[in-house]
Every structure is written in structure tokens, then in C-alpha cells.
Design an enzyme around this catalytic site. Structure first.
Site, PDB file in Angstrom:
ATOM      1  N   LYS A   6      23.409   9.309 -71.509  1.00  0.00           N
ATOM      2  CA  LYS A   6      23.024   9.024 -70.122  1.00  0.00           C
ATOM      3  C   LYS A   6      22.010  10.060 -69.644  1.00  0.00           C
ATOM      4  CE  LYS A   6      25.233   8.058 -65.633  1.00  0.00           C
ATOM      5  NZ  LYS A   6      26.521   7.962 -64.911  1.00  0.00           N
TER       6      LYS A   6
ATOM      7  N   SER B 142      27.527   3.683 -62.686  1.00  0.00           N
ATOM      8  CA  SER B 142      26.145   4.033 -62.815  1.00  0.00           C
ATOM      9  C   SER B 142      25.655   4.185 -64.250  1.00  0.00           C
ATOM     10  CB  SER B 142      25.894   5.348 -62.072  1.00  0.00           C
ATOM     11  OG  SER B 142      26.635   6.401 -62.663  1.00  0.00           O
TER      12      SER B 142
ATOM     13  N   SER C 153      31.985   5.381 -63.095  1.00  0.00           N
ATOM     14  CA  SER C 153      30.711   5.029 -63.735  1.00  0.00           C
ATOM     15  C   SER C 153      30.726   4.846 -65.243  1.00  0.00           C
ATOM     16  CB  SER C 153      29.642   6.040 -63.368  1.00  0.00           C
ATOM     17  OG  SER C 153      29.191   5.756 -62.072  1.00  0.00           O
TER      18      SER C 153
HETATM   19  N1  GLN Z   1      30.099   3.900 -57.879  1.00  0.00           N
HETATM   20  C1  GLN Z   1      30.592   5.185 -57.539  1.00  0.00           C
HETATM   21  C2  GLN Z   1      29.604   5.884 -56.639  1.00  0.00           C
HETATM   22  O1  GLN Z   1      28.627   5.309 -56.355  1.00  0.00           O
HETATM   23  C3  GLN Z   1      30.867   6.001 -58.760  1.00  0.00           C
HETATM   24  C4  GLN Z   1      29.660   6.570 -59.381  1.00  0.00           C
HETATM   25  C5  GLN Z   1      29.950   7.439 -60.565  1.00  0.00           C
HETATM   26  O2  GLN Z   1      31.045   7.424 -61.126  1.00  0.00           O
HETATM   27  N2  GLN Z   1      28.962   8.241 -60.939  1.00  0.00           N
HETATM   28  O3  GLN Z   1      29.781   6.966 -56.213  1.00  0.00           O
END
Ligand code: GLN
Length: 484
Positions: free
Chosen positions: A78, A153, A177
Site C-alpha cells: 500500500k 482504503s 481498510s
Molecule cells: N473507512 C475508515 C475511514 O475512513 C477506515 C479507514 C482505514 O482503515 N484506513 O476512516
């Protein structure tokens, strides 16, 4: 929907010299050039170094030298995890040209185990999102249906793994994410216990919640990558010694394991088709010897607001470092004073969602509101942790859906941030509690993937991997692959 070779099987073939690392890496690079224009899982690909590393690994195998756990398997990373000499952008204009001078500990470990960093993957900007639509570089498409989001994400990592553009990948999970895109792309994603995997070199979103986690096409693949990355790191004071050997300790025996089905994870906002489907799938756990019981964790109803206050507060502080002076972008600022220059940089460097979160987080932390929001959220966090602790005294693991909704169409939710945040309702409690959870493919509804979430106590990765593995063997859902 025929299968793809798992990393675990590929590893065996490379070791027995049925397949060379060079052949395998070339095949992966071919898939990238075939699919990635459409899927857009990668922000950059390391073609030349990947091939030359594969060559070295083949030599090692031929000579019978000691070989690392990952034996030339490509790992996609990532783009918020630092890679020495390779751009690490967080899918943000702010870091578009940032090239770290060092490797994150996980990257160092992967290289040390003869894994090959094949490329960096697309993500929501600074890991803020649930669909990979907030990336400065454009959306990642879901390989199962390219009009749909891949989740986020870590959407790039999960999509690449699902379509076979890599053997394995790394994501980061602050509030879901790793698990969300794993669920949306029908791959396996693990959010390890807070501290099990070093965060050194992970660009922070909300550091009390962030964890790096492995993504693979099977549970075994996930365990293999976890073996490579877990463990104490003196450069991350929150890291702990690994209880090690996740792959070797996988067994199919889950007889008599007690599983709690969390009521609240099927609560308001869940798609009724998912609820129905999940209950049927969860019943299958009894076929392989486990005992089911429903359980209620009432504090979970407060987890989403608590998460968004804590995550955004930490984000507002973490992202203050992008001021145009030390890292990344600097706006044209001749003749401007420092304050104007830095706000100009931040104005053009960050996207809408990131700005929204910085503003909300700064608000929650400001004098007069701190007690009302931030402190209250911390108290809820403690209650949630306690509730899980109590429940996990009685149960070996807890289950529910990973996501309350099916993968949605690109563009469907991006204009409505609250609706997007609601999608995180089943994943964020685990980060607040600091415990571990895995998402494992559990079938399809209208040809879109669904994920089963298995939650375990702190450092009980072996247990949840085992349960996920037994379920996977029983159902065979991980054998399907998208047909593009
Ligand atoms: N969707 C969640 C957020 O927007 C989690 C994102 C993540 O785990 N990086 O904060």
C-alpha cells in the site's frame, strides 16, 4: 470462475523448482499490463528490480542456499508504507513526489524473507475512505465488476490480489481498510492485534488505531505473510514479540470452539440480503464442529461516532506536518510569508475528504469541545474494549459481517460522506478495542462478493486464522476468481 494458484502453492513449486521465481514474476507482470489499465490497482510498478531480484532468488534455490519464507513471491505494498527509493504517495498530491530514504520495517522484513516488492498500490488519500475513490490518482475498480468500487482504503492491494496482479499484498487498517476491500474483492484480509506488526515507516493516519495487515487469496497465504511481518521492532515502541509460526500452526480442527454471533453487527443500516446470507453461512460453522450462540454488545452502537472523533482528532494532528517545508509539495510561494505559503500548499495539496477530516478533528480537539467530544469518545472506547474483553472470556471468537453493504457503484456514495462513514460500522469497533479480526470470503450476492468477519481477542491470531481456514476448506469460496 476457475482458481488462481495461491501464494502457498506457488511457494512449494518454486522450492521444488517446478516453477522459477523469474517465470512467476514475469507472469504477474504480464497480468499487470493486461489488467491494470482498467483496474488501476497500482500507483507504481517495480518491473526491473522485481525481475532482477527474482533471478537472484532462483540462483539461491538452484544452489540449495538458505532461502527466506517468501521465496520470490511478489508482494504489493500500500502506498502509505515507506519504500526506500520508491515513491510513497499516500495517493495524495501532497506526497506525489515523495521518495523515502528508508524502508518501513515490514518492507525490510519482506525483503529479508526473499519476498519481492512488486509495486505500490492505490488507496484513499491518506487512508481516509472506504472506496479508494478519494485517491488523487483516480479510483481503483473492483475486478468482480468494474463499475463497482473495490472498497477501501486499501482498495489497490485487495484488487491486485484478487485478480492475480500479485501473490500477496499489504494494507493498513485504521477502521477497516484491510477488511473492507478484502470483503469487496473476495480475498482474505487480516487486521492484526495492535502492536503485533511494527508501524515504523507507515505514514500515520490515526496512530492509536493504525495497523498494517496482510492480504492473500487464501487464509494460508495470509498466515504466511503474517509470519514474515509480525514481531517486536525497537523502532516502534508499541510493538510486541510475535507468538510466531502462524502458518505452521494452522489446523483444521476447530471442534468445540465457541463462537458468539454479535447481534449489533447485524443492526440498523445492514442490507437485509447480507444479514440473511451471513446467518446461513455462519450456520456452516456448526457443520465443522463449532458451537454458536447469539451475543449482544450494546456499547457497539456508539462505536462509529467514537471512532470518527478519535480518528479525525489524531489525523488533524498527524497531518499538520505537511506544511510545505519538510515533506512533499510546496506551492509557488515567492514573496509570501510562511503562514500564507503553508496554507496555500495545504489548499492545493490535500483533497476534499482530507480537508474535511482535518477541520473536524481540529474542532473536536479545540478548547471547550475537547471534553464534550474527544474525552467522551475515549471513554466509549474503554467501554467497548471492556465489553469485548468480557465476551471473549466466554467465546473463542465472535462473528458477523465484515461490511453491512455490498460493493457499491463508483460515484454512488462519494457525495454523501455520512453514508460512506456508515459503511464502517462493523469494522471500527475492532480497532477501538485494539484486538484482531479477519475477513474471509463467504460467497456472493448478485455476483458481488460478501465477507465473513471473525474477531478474536488480543494476540489470538492463531485462533481466528484456524477458524477462518476451517471455514474456507469447508466452503471453498476462495477458489473463485473474477473473470475479466
Ligand atoms: N473507512 C475508515 C475511514 O475512513 C477506515 C479507514 C482505514 O482503515 N484506513 O476512516
Amino acid at each position: 470462475m476457475s482458481g488462481l494458484l495461491s501464494a502457498y502453492e506457488t511457494r512449494k513449486r518454486i522450492l521444488s523448482q517446478e516453477l522459477s521465481a523469474q517465470e512467476y514474476v514475469s507472469a504477474i507482470l504480464e497480468k499487470i499490463s493486461k489488467f491494470d489499465e482498467q483496474i488501476h490497482a497500482y500507483t507504481s510498478v517495480q518491473e526491473d528490480t522485481a525481475l532482477s531480484q527474482a533471478k537472484k532468488i532462483d540462483k539461491k534455490v538452484e544452489r540449495g542456499e538458505k532461502i527466506g519464507l517468501l521465496v520470490g513471491l511478489p508482494v504489493a505494498v500500500k502506498d502509505n508504507i515507506c519504500t526506500k527509493g520508491i515513491p510513497t504517495t499516500c495517493s495524495s498530491r501532497m506526497l506525489e513526489n515523495f521518495v523515502p530514504p528508508y524502508d518501513a520495517t515490514v518492507v525490510e522484513k519482506i525483503r529479508g524473507e526473499d519476498g519481492i516488492i512488486i509495486g505500490k498500490t492505490n488507496m484513499d488519500e491518506f487512508a481516509m475512505g472506504t472506496s479508494t475513490e478519494t485517491s488523487f490518482f483516480g479510483v481503483t475498480r473492483n475486478p468482480w465488476n468494474t463499475s463497482y468500487v473495490a472498497g477501501g482504503s486499501s482498495g489497490g492491494s485487495a484488487a491486485a490480489t484478487s485478480i492475480g496482479e500479485t501473490a500477496l499484498s499489504l494494507g493498513s487498517d485504521t477502521g477497516g481498510s484491510v477488511r473492507c476491500p478484502a470483503s469487496f474483492c473476495s480475498v482474505v484480509g487480516l487486521k492484526p492485534t495492535y502492536g503485533l506488526v511494527s508501524r515504523y515507516g507507515l505514514i500515520a493516519y490515526a496512530n492509536s488505531l493504525d495497523q498494517i495487515g496482510p492480504i492473500g487469496r487464501t487464509v494460508k497465504d495470509c498466515a504466511l505473510l503474517l509470519d514474515a511481518i509480525a514481531g517486536y521492532d525497537p523502532r516502534d515502541g508499541t510493538s510486541v514479540q510475535s507468538k510466531g509460526k502462524y502458518l505452521a500452526s494452522l489446523s483444521k480442527n476447530v471442534d468445540g470452539k465457541k463462537i458468539g454471533v454479535i447481534d449489533e453487527l447485524f443492526g440498523s443500516g445492514i442490507d437485509s440480503r447480507i444479514s440473511e446470507h451471513l446467518h446461513k453461512e455462519i450456520q456452516k460453522l456448526t457443520d465443522i464442529g463449532m458451537d454458536l450462540e447469539e451475543i449482544s454488545l450494546p456499547t457497539l452502537q456508539y462505536s462509529l461516532p467514537a471512532y470518527y472523533i478519535i480518528a479525525l482528532s489524531e489525523a488533524s494532528s498527524n497531518l499538520a506536518r505537511y506544511d510545505g517545508v519538510r515533506y512533499g509539495l510546496r506551492a509557488e510561494d515567492e514573496g509570501l510569508d510562511w503562514k500564507t505559503s503553508s496554507s496555500k500548499t495545504r489548499e492545493i495539496g490535500f483533497g476534499h475528504e482530507v480537508k474535511r477530516r482535518i477541520i473536524l478533528g481540529a474542532y473536536a480537539l479545540s478548547a471547550g469541545y475537547y471534553e464534550q467530544y474527544y474525552l467522551k469518545a475515549l471513554k466509549i472506547r474503554t467501554l467497548i474494549r471492556e465489553e469485548f474483553r468480557e465476551a471473549l472470556k466466554k467465546f473463542d471468537a465472535l462473528v458477523g459481517p465484515t461490511m453491512p453493504v455490498l460493493p457499491f457503484k463508483i460515484g454512488e456514495k462519494i457525495e454523501d460522506p455520512l453514508e460512506m462513514y456508515m459503511c464502517d460500522i462493523d469494522t471500527v469497533p475492532i480497532n477501538l478495542a485494539g484486538i484482531c479480526a479477519i475477513s474471509v470470503p463467504c460467497g456472493f450476492i448478485e455476483q458481488l462478493p460478501v465477507g465473513l468477519q471473525i474477531i478474536g481477542n488480543a494476540y489470538s491470531e492463531k485462533k481466528i486464522l484456524n477458524i477462518a481456514n476451517a471455514y474456507e476448506e469447508e466452503t471453498g469460496y476462495t477458489k473463485y476468481k473474477p473473470q475479466l
